[in-house]
Design an enzyme around this catalytic site. Structure first.
Site, PDB file in Angstrom:
ATOM      1  N   ASP A 311      46.848  45.883  -9.399  1.00  0.00           N
ATOM      2  CA  ASP A 311      46.834  46.032 -10.843  1.00  0.00           C
ATOM      3  C   ASP A 311      48.257  46.026 -11.425  1.00  0.00           C
ATOM      4  O   ASP A 311      48.993  47.009 -11.280  1.00  0.00           O
ATOM      5  CB  ASP A 311      46.113  47.339 -11.245  1.00  0.00           C
ATOM      6  CG  ASP A 311      45.565  47.281 -12.660  1.00  0.00           C
ATOM      7  OD1 ASP A 311      45.604  46.195 -13.270  1.00  0.00           O
ATOM      8  OD2 ASP A 311      45.089  48.325 -13.151  1.00  0.00           O
ATOM      9  N   LYS A 360      39.680  50.406 -13.238  1.00  0.00           N
ATOM     10  CA  LYS A 360      40.849  50.436 -14.124  1.00  0.00           C
ATOM     11  C   LYS A 360      41.238  51.878 -14.426  1.00  0.00           C
ATOM     12  O   LYS A 360      42.411  52.235 -14.445  1.00  0.00           O
ATOM     13  CB  LYS A 360      40.483  49.681 -15.400  1.00  0.00           C
ATOM     14  CG  LYS A 360      41.624  49.230 -16.261  1.00  0.00           C
ATOM     15  CD  LYS A 360      42.560  48.268 -15.575  1.00  0.00           C
ATOM     16  CE  LYS A 360      43.240  47.308 -16.470  1.00  0.00           C
ATOM     17  NZ  LYS A 360      44.009  46.295 -15.758  1.00  0.00           N
ATOM     18  N   LYS A 401      48.216  44.757 -28.107  1.00  0.00           N
ATOM     19  CA  LYS A 401      47.804  46.084 -27.647  1.00  0.00           C
ATOM     20  C   LYS A 401      48.663  47.161 -28.300  1.00  0.00           C
ATOM     21  O   LYS A 401      49.877  47.049 -28.360  1.00  0.00           O
ATOM     22  CB  LYS A 401      47.958  46.147 -26.135  1.00  0.00           C
ATOM     23  CG  LYS A 401      47.596  47.476 -25.543  1.00  0.00           C
ATOM     24  CD  LYS A 401      47.499  47.333 -24.066  1.00  0.00           C
ATOM     25  CE  LYS A 401      47.568  48.643 -23.373  1.00  0.00           C
ATOM     26  NZ  LYS A 401      47.519  48.444 -21.944  1.00  0.00           N
ATOM     27  N   LYS A 473      50.397  49.137 -10.731  1.00  0.00           N
ATOM     28  CA  LYS A 473      49.947  50.467 -11.187  1.00  0.00           C
ATOM     29  C   LYS A 473      49.554  51.337 -10.016  1.00  0.00           C
ATOM     30  O   LYS A 473      49.678  52.546 -10.046  1.00  0.00           O
ATOM     31  CB  LYS A 473      48.688  50.300 -12.051  1.00  0.00           C
ATOM     32  CG  LYS A 473      48.947  50.009 -13.496  1.00  0.00           C
ATOM     33  CD  LYS A 473      47.664  50.302 -14.284  1.00  0.00           C
ATOM     34  CE  LYS A 473      47.646  49.608 -15.608  1.00  0.00           C
ATOM     35  NZ  LYS A 473      47.465  48.189 -15.616  1.00  0.00           N
TER      36      LYS A 473
HETATM   37  P1  NAD Z   1      41.356  37.262 -19.602  1.00  0.00           P
HETATM   38  O1  NAD Z   1      39.981  37.789 -19.754  1.00  0.00           O
HETATM   39  O2  NAD Z   1      41.987  36.623 -20.776  1.00  0.00           O
HETATM   40  O3  NAD Z   1      41.431  36.213 -18.418  1.00  0.00           O
HETATM   41  C1  NAD Z   1      40.726  36.352 -17.230  1.00  0.00           C
HETATM   42  C2  NAD Z   1      40.200  34.991 -16.828  1.00  0.00           C
HETATM   43  O4  NAD Z   1      39.538  35.128 -15.578  1.00  0.00           O
HETATM   44  C3  NAD Z   1      39.174  34.429 -17.799  1.00  0.00           C
HETATM   45  O5  NAD Z   1      39.595  33.146 -18.245  1.00  0.00           O
HETATM   46  C4  NAD Z   1      37.873  34.336 -16.982  1.00  0.00           C
HETATM   47  O6  NAD Z   1      37.106  33.224 -17.343  1.00  0.00           O
HETATM   48  C5  NAD Z   1      38.437  34.242 -15.559  1.00  0.00           C
HETATM   49  N1  NAD Z   1      37.566  34.668 -14.464  1.00  0.00           N
HETATM   50  C6  NAD Z   1      36.711  35.719 -14.397  1.00  0.00           C
HETATM   51  N2  NAD Z   1      36.136  35.774 -13.177  1.00  0.00           N
HETATM   52  C7  NAD Z   1      36.659  34.759 -12.449  1.00  0.00           C
HETATM   53  C8  NAD Z   1      36.468  34.295 -11.135  1.00  0.00           C
HETATM   54  N3  NAD Z   1      35.607  34.891 -10.306  1.00  0.00           N
HETATM   55  N4  NAD Z   1      37.164  33.223 -10.704  1.00  0.00           N
HETATM   56  C9  NAD Z   1      38.052  32.601 -11.544  1.00  0.00           C
HETATM   57  N5  NAD Z   1      38.253  32.978 -12.805  1.00  0.00           N
HETATM   58  C10 NAD Z   1      37.569  34.047 -13.257  1.00  0.00           C
HETATM   59  O7  NAD Z   1      42.245  38.471 -19.058  1.00  0.00           O
HETATM   60  P2  NAD Z   1      43.845  38.617 -19.058  1.00  0.00           P
HETATM   61  O8  NAD Z   1      44.233  39.356 -20.275  1.00  0.00           O
HETATM   62  O9  NAD Z   1      44.462  37.309 -18.760  1.00  0.00           O
HETATM   63  O10 NAD Z   1      44.041  39.607 -17.825  1.00  0.00           O
HETATM   64  C11 NAD Z   1      43.813  39.130 -16.529  1.00  0.00           C
HETATM   65  C12 NAD Z   1      43.745  40.251 -15.526  1.00  0.00           C
HETATM   66  O11 NAD Z   1      45.008  40.876 -15.436  1.00  0.00           O
HETATM   67  C13 NAD Z   1      42.736  41.340 -15.874  1.00  0.00           C
HETATM   68  O12 NAD Z   1      42.020  41.711 -14.729  1.00  0.00           O
HETATM   69  C14 NAD Z   1      43.581  42.474 -16.310  1.00  0.00           C
HETATM   70  O13 NAD Z   1      42.976  43.722 -16.055  1.00  0.00           O
HETATM   71  C15 NAD Z   1      44.808  42.268 -15.434  1.00  0.00           C
HETATM   72  N6  NAD Z   1      45.944  42.957 -16.011  1.00  0.00           N
HETATM   73  C16 NAD Z   1      46.451  42.562 -17.207  1.00  0.00           C
HETATM   74  C17 NAD Z   1      47.534  43.243 -17.756  1.00  0.00           C
HETATM   75  C18 NAD Z   1      48.127  42.783 -19.069  1.00  0.00           C
HETATM   76  O14 NAD Z   1      47.740  41.779 -19.602  1.00  0.00           O
HETATM   77  N7  NAD Z   1      49.110  43.459 -19.602  1.00  0.00           N
HETATM   78  C19 NAD Z   1      48.086  44.327 -17.076  1.00  0.00           C
HETATM   79  C20 NAD Z   1      47.543  44.706 -15.853  1.00  0.00           C
HETATM   80  C21 NAD Z   1      46.478  43.999 -15.327  1.00  0.00           C
END
Ligand code: NAD
Length: 517
Positions: A311, A360, A401, A473
């Site tokens: 994470d 999370k 955010k 994290k």
């Molecule tokens: P998002 O929802 O915009 O993008 C995630 C993408 O994953 C989507 O396009 C979805 O269609 C795709 N997806 C879902 N299941 C899948 C699979 N099995 N195979 C392939 N693709 C798949 O989310 P995001 O804002 O880009 O965040 C992505 C990840 O990063 C999340 O899990 C989030 O918790 C993690 N994260 C983000 C942040 C941040 O943005 N600051 C911080 C820590 C963790």
């Protein structure tokens, strides 16, 4: 008069009999100085024994052509990162409300953070960029690819994310609209119901067939783009926890058998991790789910491949892991740490499902543990501050955010010290550079080997990439070692690893002694 501070942008070359640069490698002898302690309860003292270990690092100087494959490529992070790399590579400038903007890699520690190296002849403090210490891949040279359950091309995905400015998106469209993510490994029981309508680009077949297909994708990508190394990063939505049998969770051969048996609890993320590892590619878990089970880690060890998780620590948790450390480091006692986050992006939407929120929430709450237990003068055994994390979905805000954090601490003689911090940032602007950094550093780790005196051959580093804790994290550690969450300890670990590779001791901050004569 002060001799000041100097920033030196060039690559570092260490001049020492302990360090040797051949055309192929950097060989560096390193004296690892540790302190082992034990409690002498009878006499009420802590016995301390300094210990010194001799190590020799060997770092391959040849920077390969690197591919970065993102799982969830069409998401906010995936599309933002792709756009940033293209914009930097093509030097695309754009008009915003503030005027003309140019591309950069701000927020990437490897690209835009600096490290204190030493002093020059005049006594000035000299800083270098982190990427100057050992050769690292430059982000502009990375070839991008990946999978997504959504078939949107990358230009549409970038518009959907609404993270970057419109003028930049318009200029990037010709570069991105031809790019479509590959079909994804998918299992609807692992993500929220509210994501199912997005899933129009998925692999069919058994888990084994999906795994084989992911491995084929990696091989085809390498051949088509003449890529020498690939790092796979999970940037797809958080999954629920996989609940595998103990055997499959612990033993690689049982895990592979469970995949062959089409076991329902094999999550898509496990398939991506196993595919990456079997193709000798490092794997980074950017979400909190339990993909990197002991059996997956053991498989990575067998293949000598680095893995890193879990994470990404990019926003409120990152600040918490430095702010709490600041309070405790000043001898103040935080009693209540309460954070409210709200945003409206797709990932937050999926976290409105309670099952998906659980990993999370665990990941966000573990961040204080080592900081609090490091100080028994403030906290009795088992005592912790009240720590509350509230997260709400507010669609209008999209990726923007907001978080409000309140720290209430006990201070001198019954006083209270309260800090209220309000942050606002586009989530992906903070996270995308971390994806780059973890990929670049994982690639480096594949070029580093080491040996101890008497060893004939060099061996790879431990697969669990602890030095990348700074980005996580919930940092993974091998063999039950305690994780470190305090941000500046994590940052020092990363910095000191890079220094060790060129035979420099840890940054000791002994400047009270002054510069040497
Ligand atoms: P998002 O929802 O915009 O993008 C995630 C993408 O994953 C989507 O396009 C979805 O269609 C795709 N997806 C879902 N299941 C899948 C699979 N099995 N195979 C392939 N693709 C798949 O989310 P995001 O804002 O880009 O965040 C992505 C990840 O990063 C999340 O899990 C989030 O918790 C993690 N994260 C983000 C942040 C941040 O943005 N600051 C911080 C820590 C963790």
């Amino acid at each position: 008069a002060s001799v000041g501070v100097r920033y030196s942008p060039w690559p570092v070359q260490v001049d020492s009999p302990e360090v040797h640069y051949s055309d192929e490698y950097i060989f560096a002898k390193f004296h690892y100085e540790q302190v082992s302690t034990c409690e002498d309860r009878q006499n009420g003292r802590t016995l301390v024994r300094p210990e010194r270990q001799q190590l020799e690092f060997r770092t391959d100087r040849c920077v390969p052509r690197l591919g970065l494959l993102q799982v969830g490529w069409g998401g906010n992070n995936g599309s933002t990162l792709t756009a940033a790399v293209v914009a930097n590579r093509e030097n695309i400038c754009w008009e915003s409300r503030e005027g003309l903007c140019s591309p950069n890699y701000y927020g990437s520690v490897t690209q835009t953070a600096s490290v204190h190296l030493g002093c020059d002849e005049q006594g000035a403090d000299v800083f270098v960029p982190l990427h100057a210490i050992v050769p690292l891949v430059h982000p502009n040279d990375i070839i991008l690819g990946g999978w997504d359950i959504s078939s949107s091309n990358l230009a549409d995905a970038l518009d959907r994310a609404k993270v970057l400015d419109v003028d930049l998106r318009r200029q990037l469209r010709p570069f991105l609209e031809r790019i479509k993510p590959w079909r994804a490994a998918f299992d609807k029981s692992f993500i929220a119901q509210n994501q199912q309508s997005r899933a129009d680009n998925i692999l069919s077949g058994s888990k084994q067939e999906q795994l084989d297909s992911l491995r084929d994708d990696i091989r085809r990508f390498k051949a088509e783009h003449k890529v020498e190394k690939v790092v796979v990063v999970w940037s797809a939505n958080s999954e629920r926890y996989a609940e595998l049998t103990t055997e499959a969770a612990c033993l690689p051969e049982k895990l592979l058998q469970a995949i062959r048996n089409n076991e329902a609890e094999i999550s898509p993320s496990i398939l991506y991790a196993v595919a990456a590892i079997l193709e000798h590619c490092p794997y980074v878990n950017g979400s909190p789910q339990n993909t990197l089970l002991p059996s997956v880690v053991e498989l990575a060890r067998q293949q000598a491949v680095p893995v890193s998780g879990n994470d990404f620590k990019s926003g409120q948790t990152r600040l918490k892991s430095v702010f709490t450390d600041f309070l405790v480091g000043c001898g103040l006692k935080p009693r209540a740490i309460v954070t409210y986050n709200h945003l409206g992006n797709n990932d937050m939407y999926q976290l409105t499902d309670g099952t998906m929120w659980k990993p999370k929430s665990v990941s966000k709450s573990g961040v204080l543990e080592d900081i609090v237990s490091s100080n028994r003068a403030l906290f009795a055994e088992g005592e912790e501050p009240d720590h509350v994390v509230v997260v709400k979905y507010v669609p209008f805000l999209g990726d923007s955010k907001r978080d409000i954090s309140e720290y209430t601490s006990e201070a001198f003689m019954g006083g209270r010290y309260t800090n209220i911090i309000h942050n606002e940032a586009l989530d992906s602007i903070l996270c995308a550079p971390l994806i780059l950094d973890t990929a670049i550093l994982c690639e480096l780790l594949t070029r580093v080997t080491f040996r101890r005196p008497g060893d004939e051959t060099y061996r790879p580093l431990e697969s669990v990439a602890v030095a990348l804790s700074f980005f996580m994290k919930n940092p993974m550690t091998p063999y039950g070692l305690p994780p470190v969450n305090a941000l500046w300890r994590q940052r020092l670990c990363l910095e000191n690893m890079l220094r060790a590779l060129v035979g420099l001791g840890p940054s000791h901050e002994l400047w009270f002694l002054g510069a040497s004569d």
